[in-house]
Design a protein around this motif. Structure first.
Motif, PDB file in Angstrom:
ATOM      1  N   GLN A 126       0.713  -1.252   0.182  1.00 29.33           N
ATOM      2  CA  GLN A 126      -0.027  -0.089   0.038  1.00 29.33           C
ATOM      3  C   GLN A 126       0.963   1.084  -0.088  1.00 29.33           C
ATOM      4  OE1 GLN A 126      -2.280   0.451   3.676  1.00 29.33           O
ATOM      5  NE2 GLN A 126      -0.532  -0.751   4.838  1.00 29.33           N
ATOM      6  N   GLY A 127       0.504   2.381  -0.407  1.00 28.33           N
ATOM      7  CA  GLY A 127       1.146   3.619  -0.326  1.00 28.33           C
ATOM      8  C   GLY A 127       0.283   4.569   0.341  1.00 28.33           C
ATOM      9  N   PHE A 128       0.960   5.133   1.388  1.00 28.74           N
ATOM     10  CA  PHE A 128       0.178   6.058   2.034  1.00 28.74           C
ATOM     11  C   PHE A 128       1.043   7.088   2.642  1.00 28.74           C
ATOM     12  CE2 PHE A 128       2.236   2.683   4.676  1.00 28.74           C
ATOM     13  CZ  PHE A 128       3.155   3.118   5.500  1.00 28.74           C
ATOM     14  N   GLU A 129       0.497   8.316   3.223  1.00 28.53           N
ATOM     15  CA  GLU A 129       1.275   9.457   3.476  1.00 28.53           C
ATOM     16  C   GLU A 129       1.160   9.435   5.079  1.00 28.53           C
ATOM     17  OE1 GLU A 129       0.811  14.299   3.275  1.00 28.53           O
ATOM     18  OE2 GLU A 129       0.021  12.982   1.837  1.00 28.53           O
ATOM     19  N   THR A 130       2.334   9.822   5.715  1.00 33.63           N
ATOM     20  CA  THR A 130       2.488   9.840   7.273  1.00 33.63           C
ATOM     21  C   THR A 130       3.312  11.184   7.468  1.00 33.63           C
ATOM     22  OG1 THR A 130       3.071   8.789   9.190  1.00 33.63           O
ATOM     23  CG2 THR A 130       4.325   8.466   7.222  1.00 33.63           C
ATOM     24  N   VAL A 131       3.990  11.327   8.909  1.00 32.54           N
ATOM     25  CA  VAL A 131       4.382  12.483   9.344  1.00 32.54           C
ATOM     26  C   VAL A 131       5.811  11.813  10.074  1.00 32.54           C
ATOM     27  CG1 VAL A 131       4.709  14.287  11.040  1.00 32.54           C
ATOM     28  CG2 VAL A 131       2.554  13.770   9.689  1.00 32.54           C
ATOM     29  N   PHE A 132       7.006  12.393   9.680  1.00 33.03           N
ATOM     30  CA  PHE A 132       8.292  12.061  10.098  1.00 33.03           C
ATOM     31  C   PHE A 132       8.596  13.091  10.976  1.00 33.03           C
ATOM     32  CE2 PHE A 132       9.930   8.208   7.632  1.00 33.03           C
ATOM     33  CZ  PHE A 132       8.675   7.209   8.287  1.00 33.03           C
ATOM     34  N   MET A 133       9.745  12.893  11.725  1.00 27.14           N
ATOM     35  CA  MET A 133      10.422  14.050  12.496  1.00 27.14           C
ATOM     36  C   MET A 133      11.849  13.989  12.242  1.00 27.14           C
ATOM     37  SD  MET A 133      10.491  14.799  16.633  1.00 27.14           S
ATOM     38  CE  MET A 133      11.333  13.389  16.902  1.00 27.14           C
ATOM     39  N   ARG A 134      12.382  15.108  11.866  1.00 28.26           N
ATOM     40  CA  ARG A 134      13.855  15.453  11.470  1.00 28.26           C
ATOM     41  C   ARG A 134      14.501  15.456  12.804  1.00 28.26           C
ATOM     42  NH1 ARG A 134      11.959  18.351   6.872  1.00 28.26           N
ATOM     43  NH2 ARG A 134      12.548  17.257   5.066  1.00 28.26           N
ATOM     44  N   ARG A 135      15.911  15.329  12.677  1.00 24.64           N
ATOM     45  CA  ARG A 135      16.907  15.448  13.755  1.00 24.64           C
ATOM     46  C   ARG A 135      16.639  16.825  14.452  1.00 24.64           C
ATOM     47  NH1 ARG A 135      22.963  13.817  13.702  1.00 24.64           N
ATOM     48  NH2 ARG A 135      23.395  13.396  15.998  1.00 24.64           N
ATOM     49  N   SER A 136      16.326  17.882  13.844  1.00 27.59           N
ATOM     50  CA  SER A 136      16.127  19.346  14.465  1.00 27.59           C
ATOM     51  C   SER A 136      14.626  19.358  15.251  1.00 27.59           C
ATOM     52  CB  SER A 136      16.230  20.361  13.202  1.00 27.59           C
ATOM     53  OG  SER A 136      14.986  19.931  12.372  1.00 27.59           O
ATOM     54  N   GLY A 137      13.691  18.113  14.934  1.00 25.58           N
ATOM     55  CA  GLY A 137      12.465  18.253  15.585  1.00 25.58           C
ATOM     56  C   GLY A 137      11.269  18.902  14.699  1.00 25.58           C
ATOM     57  N   GLU A 138      11.764  19.189  13.447  1.00 22.06           N
ATOM     58  CA  GLU A 138      10.726  19.484  12.555  1.00 22.06           C
ATOM     59  C   GLU A 138       9.952  18.374  12.155  1.00 22.06           C
ATOM     60  OE1 GLU A 138      10.702  21.067   7.807  1.00 22.06           O
ATOM     61  OE2 GLU A 138      12.552  20.938   8.719  1.00 22.06           O
ATOM     62  N   ARG A 139       8.664  18.568  12.097  1.00 26.92           N
ATOM     63  CA  ARG A 139       7.625  17.613  11.512  1.00 26.92           C
ATOM     64  C   ARG A 139       7.560  17.813  10.072  1.00 26.92           C
ATOM     65  NH1 ARG A 139       8.226  17.432  16.998  1.00 26.92           N
ATOM     66  NH2 ARG A 139       6.699  15.973  17.877  1.00 26.92           N
ATOM     67  N   PHE A 140       7.533  16.742   9.202  1.00 24.65           N
ATOM     68  CA  PHE A 140       7.406  17.023   7.918  1.00 24.65           C
ATOM     69  C   PHE A 140       6.499  15.484   7.373  1.00 24.65           C
ATOM     70  CE2 PHE A 140      10.989  14.539   8.427  1.00 24.65           C
ATOM     71  CZ  PHE A 140      11.370  13.604   7.322  1.00 24.65           C
ATOM     72  N   PRO A 141       5.738  15.918   6.067  1.00 25.22           N
ATOM     73  CA  PRO A 141       5.218  14.859   5.456  1.00 25.22           C
ATOM     74  C   PRO A 141       5.797  13.861   4.658  1.00 25.22           C
ATOM     75  CG  PRO A 141       4.693  16.788   4.500  1.00 25.22           C
ATOM     76  CD  PRO A 141       5.612  17.228   5.519  1.00 25.22           C
ATOM     77  N   VAL A 142       5.914  12.628   4.655  1.00 22.13           N
ATOM     78  CA  VAL A 142       6.291  11.521   3.705  1.00 22.13           C
ATOM     79  C   VAL A 142       5.536  10.870   3.117  1.00 22.13           C
ATOM     80  CG1 VAL A 142       8.688  11.758   4.839  1.00 22.13           C
ATOM     81  CG2 VAL A 142       7.081  10.285   5.654  1.00 22.13           C
ATOM     82  N   LEU A 143       5.734  10.020   1.805  1.00 27.39           N
ATOM     83  CA  LEU A 143       4.872   9.280   1.261  1.00 27.39           C
ATOM     84  C   LEU A 143       5.664   8.058   1.181  1.00 27.39           C
ATOM     85  CD1 LEU A 143       2.291   9.034  -0.304  1.00 27.39           C
ATOM     86  CD2 LEU A 143       3.591   9.406  -2.437  1.00 27.39           C
ATOM     87  N   ILE A 144       4.946   6.854   1.989  1.00 30.07           N
ATOM     88  CA  ILE A 144       5.561   5.531   1.955  1.00 30.07           C
ATOM     89  C   ILE A 144       4.899   4.565   1.138  1.00 30.07           C
ATOM     90  CG2 ILE A 144       6.303   3.719   3.660  1.00 30.07           C
ATOM     91  CD1 ILE A 144       6.304   5.826   5.813  1.00 30.07           C
ATOM     92  N   PHE A 145       5.613   3.753   0.268  1.00 32.17           N
ATOM     93  CA  PHE A 145       5.179   2.477  -0.213  1.00 32.17           C
ATOM     94  C   PHE A 145       5.914   1.244   0.453  1.00 32.17           C
ATOM     95  CE2 PHE A 145       4.963   6.045  -3.244  1.00 32.17           C
ATOM     96  CZ  PHE A 145       3.573   5.676  -3.835  1.00 32.17           C
ATOM     97  N   GLU A 146       5.138   0.331   1.062  1.00 33.60           N
ATOM     98  CA  GLU A 146       5.590  -0.943   1.681  1.00 33.60           C
ATOM     99  C   GLU A 146       5.327  -1.989   1.032  1.00 33.60           C
ATOM    100  OE1 GLU A 146       6.964  -0.983   6.157  1.00 33.60           O
ATOM    101  OE2 GLU A 146       5.065  -0.184   5.908  1.00 33.60           O
ATOM    102  N   ALA A 147       6.235  -2.900   1.042  1.00 31.51           N
ATOM    103  CA  ALA A 147       5.710  -4.347   0.584  1.00 31.51           C
ATOM    104  C   ALA A 147       6.483  -5.514   1.235  1.00 31.51           C
ATOM    105  CB  ALA A 147       6.288  -4.309  -1.042  1.00 31.51           C
ATOM    106  N   PRO A 148       6.186  -6.622   1.338  1.00 35.09           N
ATOM    107  CA  PRO A 148       6.788  -7.808   2.200  1.00 35.09           C
ATOM    108  C   PRO A 148       8.018  -7.872   1.637  1.00 35.09           C
ATOM    109  CG  PRO A 148       4.416  -8.489   1.608  1.00 35.09           C
ATOM    110  CD  PRO A 148       4.743  -7.109   0.724  1.00 35.09           C
ATOM    111  N   LEU A 149       8.868  -8.123   2.604  1.00 31.76           N
ATOM    112  CA  LEU A 149      10.471  -8.522   2.266  1.00 31.76           C
ATOM    113  C   LEU A 149      10.552 -10.191   2.460  1.00 31.76           C
ATOM    114  CD1 LEU A 149      13.332  -7.454   1.750  1.00 31.76           C
ATOM    115  CD2 LEU A 149      13.798  -7.284   4.161  1.00 31.76           C
TER     116      LEU A 149
END
Length: 740
Positions: A427-450
């Motif tokens: 599935q592809g979905f959008e979520t929120v990550f945090m940089r080392r400086s504490g800034e929140r930013f949106p990312v788009l993730i595509f995930e599949a079984p390994l």
């Protein structure tokens, strides 16, 4: 990517491959070592420089090795040939025995069935023996027996002197004795009846041929049943049975499809035959059908011929070649040079993959089933701002915002549960990550079984894209669209100012007139006793006109007032009623008649009410302006039509009877800042299409023509909006959510 490797592992494999490749070119393998390698020695000798031996000294051992290898291959080939020959012979013998057994079984079944049918006919005829021949019931029972017993072709009742008194013919064949009389063909019948009288039991006659019309004929037998009283014959019942009909009744459709069945005489003369195919003459079986006074020989000939050699030989060859291939694979698997080449290719492949991953701008992240990070590429580290050492081995990575940790862990468990349930977890979905400086930013993730080399899942592989810049551009674009839409609304109100002044002038003039009349009535109140009622009516009219003016002003105010975009379910008729007062201002000025074509009840849509009202207002004003001038006043009709398209979409159309749109103008109709009016801004239709596409719909137009003259008869603009029922049935997860 099947599994995750550390960068130092890549370097180690790459160095080992690069160091080993040139060594093979410089070293020579001794002959003894080479023999041990080819023969499958358990230990691989260390490759060291060795001088090339003299040709005279090495010719004899090499010759012996070649002879030994030739003998081994010869023995292997001989064994394979013997095994294949035995397999072919056994297969042919087995198939021949099975086919012959099937034919014997069919012959036994048909013979038993024929004997059973003959016994059934005998029992049926015995019931007719004791009935009165002059009774009508005898003829009806005989006819009934012939209808249900096809092998019986004719039933005769004879007196004590064996003279035919009456006879009943079968309805399924032509009369038997039409070509030759019965008197000419009853020798076998007389012999059978004489023998039956002597033995006191029913007997069958020998078979004889009865000619029929058209050169055809039937092989038949007669069954004679004597009626004895005190040892003296009283009467006889003679039934004629067709051998082909008897054989046909005893044969099933499956037997007839694959076999030829026939009654034959001792010399091989065929008396009767059934079957859909001719026998091949290879698999045959014969059975004797013993009847009272008669023995019939049944022959069954299978349509299958001699077993084909090619299919069985192919099967044997496949087995033999499989064994040979297995032996060759075992020998090649022990070849050290192939192993060295494979190691070198693996090192090259790993180095190439590492270079490819390092050149990507997409972040790659691998996690095991427990959620622990096992691999990240440099692009992922650059996105989150953490080095690989700070991320590897972490189950709660530092780039997760603290407020979302529990939510992300729960989502990871749900994803594993979907995989265990057999559902597609990709599935592809959008979520929120945090940089080392504490800034929140949106990312788009595509995930599949390994998956590993055995196809078993060992974790999850994710491709991560930083979409923060894209989201900023989208937000800026949205703000620009809002400003343009607000500007368009203000421009629309400016164009309608003159219409508003005209519309408000009427209620204000009426208010002034009613007020003056009220003052005059109050002055003469004593003279006329009806003055209070008239004043009350005038004040009521003043209130109505004031309310009318207020409604006009409120319609304009509601349209101009800017509010936050909020999509809500609303009926289409409410959208039309909201803009209808504003549309009526311009329609009354140009003499345009407005027609509504709405289903009842009106469908409901999910939309931003203010923006869709602006779309409706722009399209209706454009339609009214298109008819102002070229269209006669009596034909100026603006139609608003609403239709439900399936269950997911609602279509809204605005039709006018103007001159239509020229092809050159139609190509640029939705281009921003393109307009055909000197006072226009060129934003109306462009903003309308943008609003509809933001709702997931589509907008188009069509210039209608008159069928008779082929001339334009107006333009219709159509757009679609999502149905409120469709939005209610949608899953909550379709609108996204915070994911890990």
């Amino acid at each position: 990517m099947a599994r995750s490797l550390r960068p130092h592992a890549y370097r180690a494999l790459q160095v080992s491959g690069q160091a080993r490749a040139p060594a093979y070119a410089k070293l020579r393998i001794p002959a003894a070592n080479a023999a041990r390698i080819l023969c499958g020695s358990s230990q691989i000798p260390r490759m060291t420089p060795h001088p090339v031996p003299d040709a005279a000294n090495s010719s004899s051992p090499a010759l012996r090795r070649r002879w030994r290898r030739a003998l081994l291959w010869g023995a292997l080939v001989g064994l394979l040939l013997v095994a294949q020959s035995l397999l072919v012979a056994l297969t042919l013998s087995y198939e021949a025995a099975r086919s012959q057994e099937q034919v014997d079984q069919v012959a036994a079944e048909v013979a038993a069935r024929a004997k059973q049918l003959a016994g059934r006919e005998l029992q049926s005829l015995q019931a007719l023996l004791w009935a009165e021949v002059h009774d009508a019931r005898w003829h009806s029972e005989a006819a009934e027996l012939l209808r249900f017993n096809r092998p019986v072709l004719r039933i005769e009742y004879r007196d004590a002197r064996r003279q035919v008194q009456t006879a009943v013919e079968s309805p399924f064949v032509t009369p038997l004795f039409a070509q030759l009389s019965r008197d000419q063909m009853q020798l076998e019948t007389e012999l059978a009846c004489a023998a039956a009288l002597r033995q006191g039991t029913p007997l069958f006659s020998r078979s004889y041929f009865v000619p029929l019309a058209g050169g055809e004929g039937l092989e038949v037998v007669d069954l004679c049943l004597p009626q004895l009283r005190a040892g003296q014959p009283q009467a006889y019942v003679v039934a004629t049975l067709g051998l082909r009909q008897l054989l046909d009744e005893a044969t099933t459709s499956e037997h007839a499809r694959h076999h030829e069945l026939s009654f034959v005489e001792g010399d091989g003369t065929r008396l009767a035959r059934v079957g859909l195919t001719r026998g091949a003459g290879y698999y045959q079986a014969e059975r004797v059908v013993d009847l009272a006074g008669l023995s019939l020989q049944l022959r069954v000939d299978s349509a299958a011929g001699q077993p084909k050699l090619i299919p069985n030989l192919a099967t044997a060859l496949v087995l033999g070649l499989s064994l040979a291939l297995f032996a060759v694979v075992l020998l090649l698997a022990r070849d050290v040079r192939r192993r060295a080449f494979a190691e070198h290719a693996l090192a090259e492949s790993l180095a190439f993959r590492q270079a490819m991953e390092n050149s990507l701008i997409t972040g790659l992240r691998a996690r095991d089933m427990a959620g622990i990070i096992t691999y990240v590429n440099p692009a992922f580290c650059a996105i989150v701002g953490f080095p690989a050492e700070a991320l590897l081995g972490q189950s709660v990575p530092p780039y997760w915002p603290p407020e979302f940790v529990e939510e992300y862990q729960r989502r990871h468990r749900d994803r594993s549960a979907r995989m265990e349930a057999g559902l597609d977890p990709r599935q592809g979905f959008e979520t929120v990550f945090m940089r080392r400086s504490g800034e929140r930013f949106p990312v788009l993730i595509f995930e599949a079984p390994l998956l590993n080399a055995e196809g078993q899942q060992t974790g999850w592989m994710s491709a991560v894209l930083d979409v923060s810049a894209q989201r900023r551009v989208e937000e800026l674009s949205r703000q620009q669209q809002d400003r343009l839409q607000a500007t368009a609304r203000l421009a629309t109100v400016g164009e309608m100012a003159s219409l508003l002044s005209h519309e408000l002038n009427q209620p204000l003039s009426a208010i002034s007139s009613y007020a003056t009349a009220s003052l005059n009535l109050l002055t003469h109140e004593a003279a006329d006793p009806q003055t209070p009622d008239m004043v009350r009516q005038a004040v009521t009219r003043i209130a109505e006109q004031a309310a009318r003016a207020g409604r006009v002003i409120k319609s304009v105010h509601d349209f101009v007032r800017r509010r936050e975009q909020a999509r809500e379910p609303i009926a289409v008729d409410e959208l039309i009623d909201a803009v209808l007062p504003l549309v009526s201002l311009q329609a009354r000025k140009s003499g345009t008649r407005i027609e509504l074509d709405l289903p009842h009840p009106a469908p409901r849509v999910r939309c931003d009410r203010t923006m869709v009202e602006q779309v409706l207002l722009n399209l209706t004003r454009n339609g009214i302006q298109a008819m102002d001038g070229p269209t006669p006043p009596t034909e100026r009709v603006l139609t608003l039509r609403v239709r439900q398209l399936q269950q997911r979409w609602v279509s809204i159309a605005v039709s006018d009877r103007g001159p239509g749109i020229a092809p050159a103008i139609a190509k640029q109709l939705f281009t921003p800042f393109f307009t055909t009016r000197s006072e226009g801004m060129g934003l109306g239709l462009s903003l309308c299409r943008t609003v509809i596409e933001q709702h997931g719909g589509a907008m188009d137009f069509e210039t209608r023509t008159e069928a008779a003259a082929g001339l334009p008869s107006g333009t219709e603009f159509r757009f679609t909006l999502p149905s409120a029922e469709r939005a209610a049935l949608a899953s909550p997860t379709d609108e996204g959510g915070i994911q890990a």
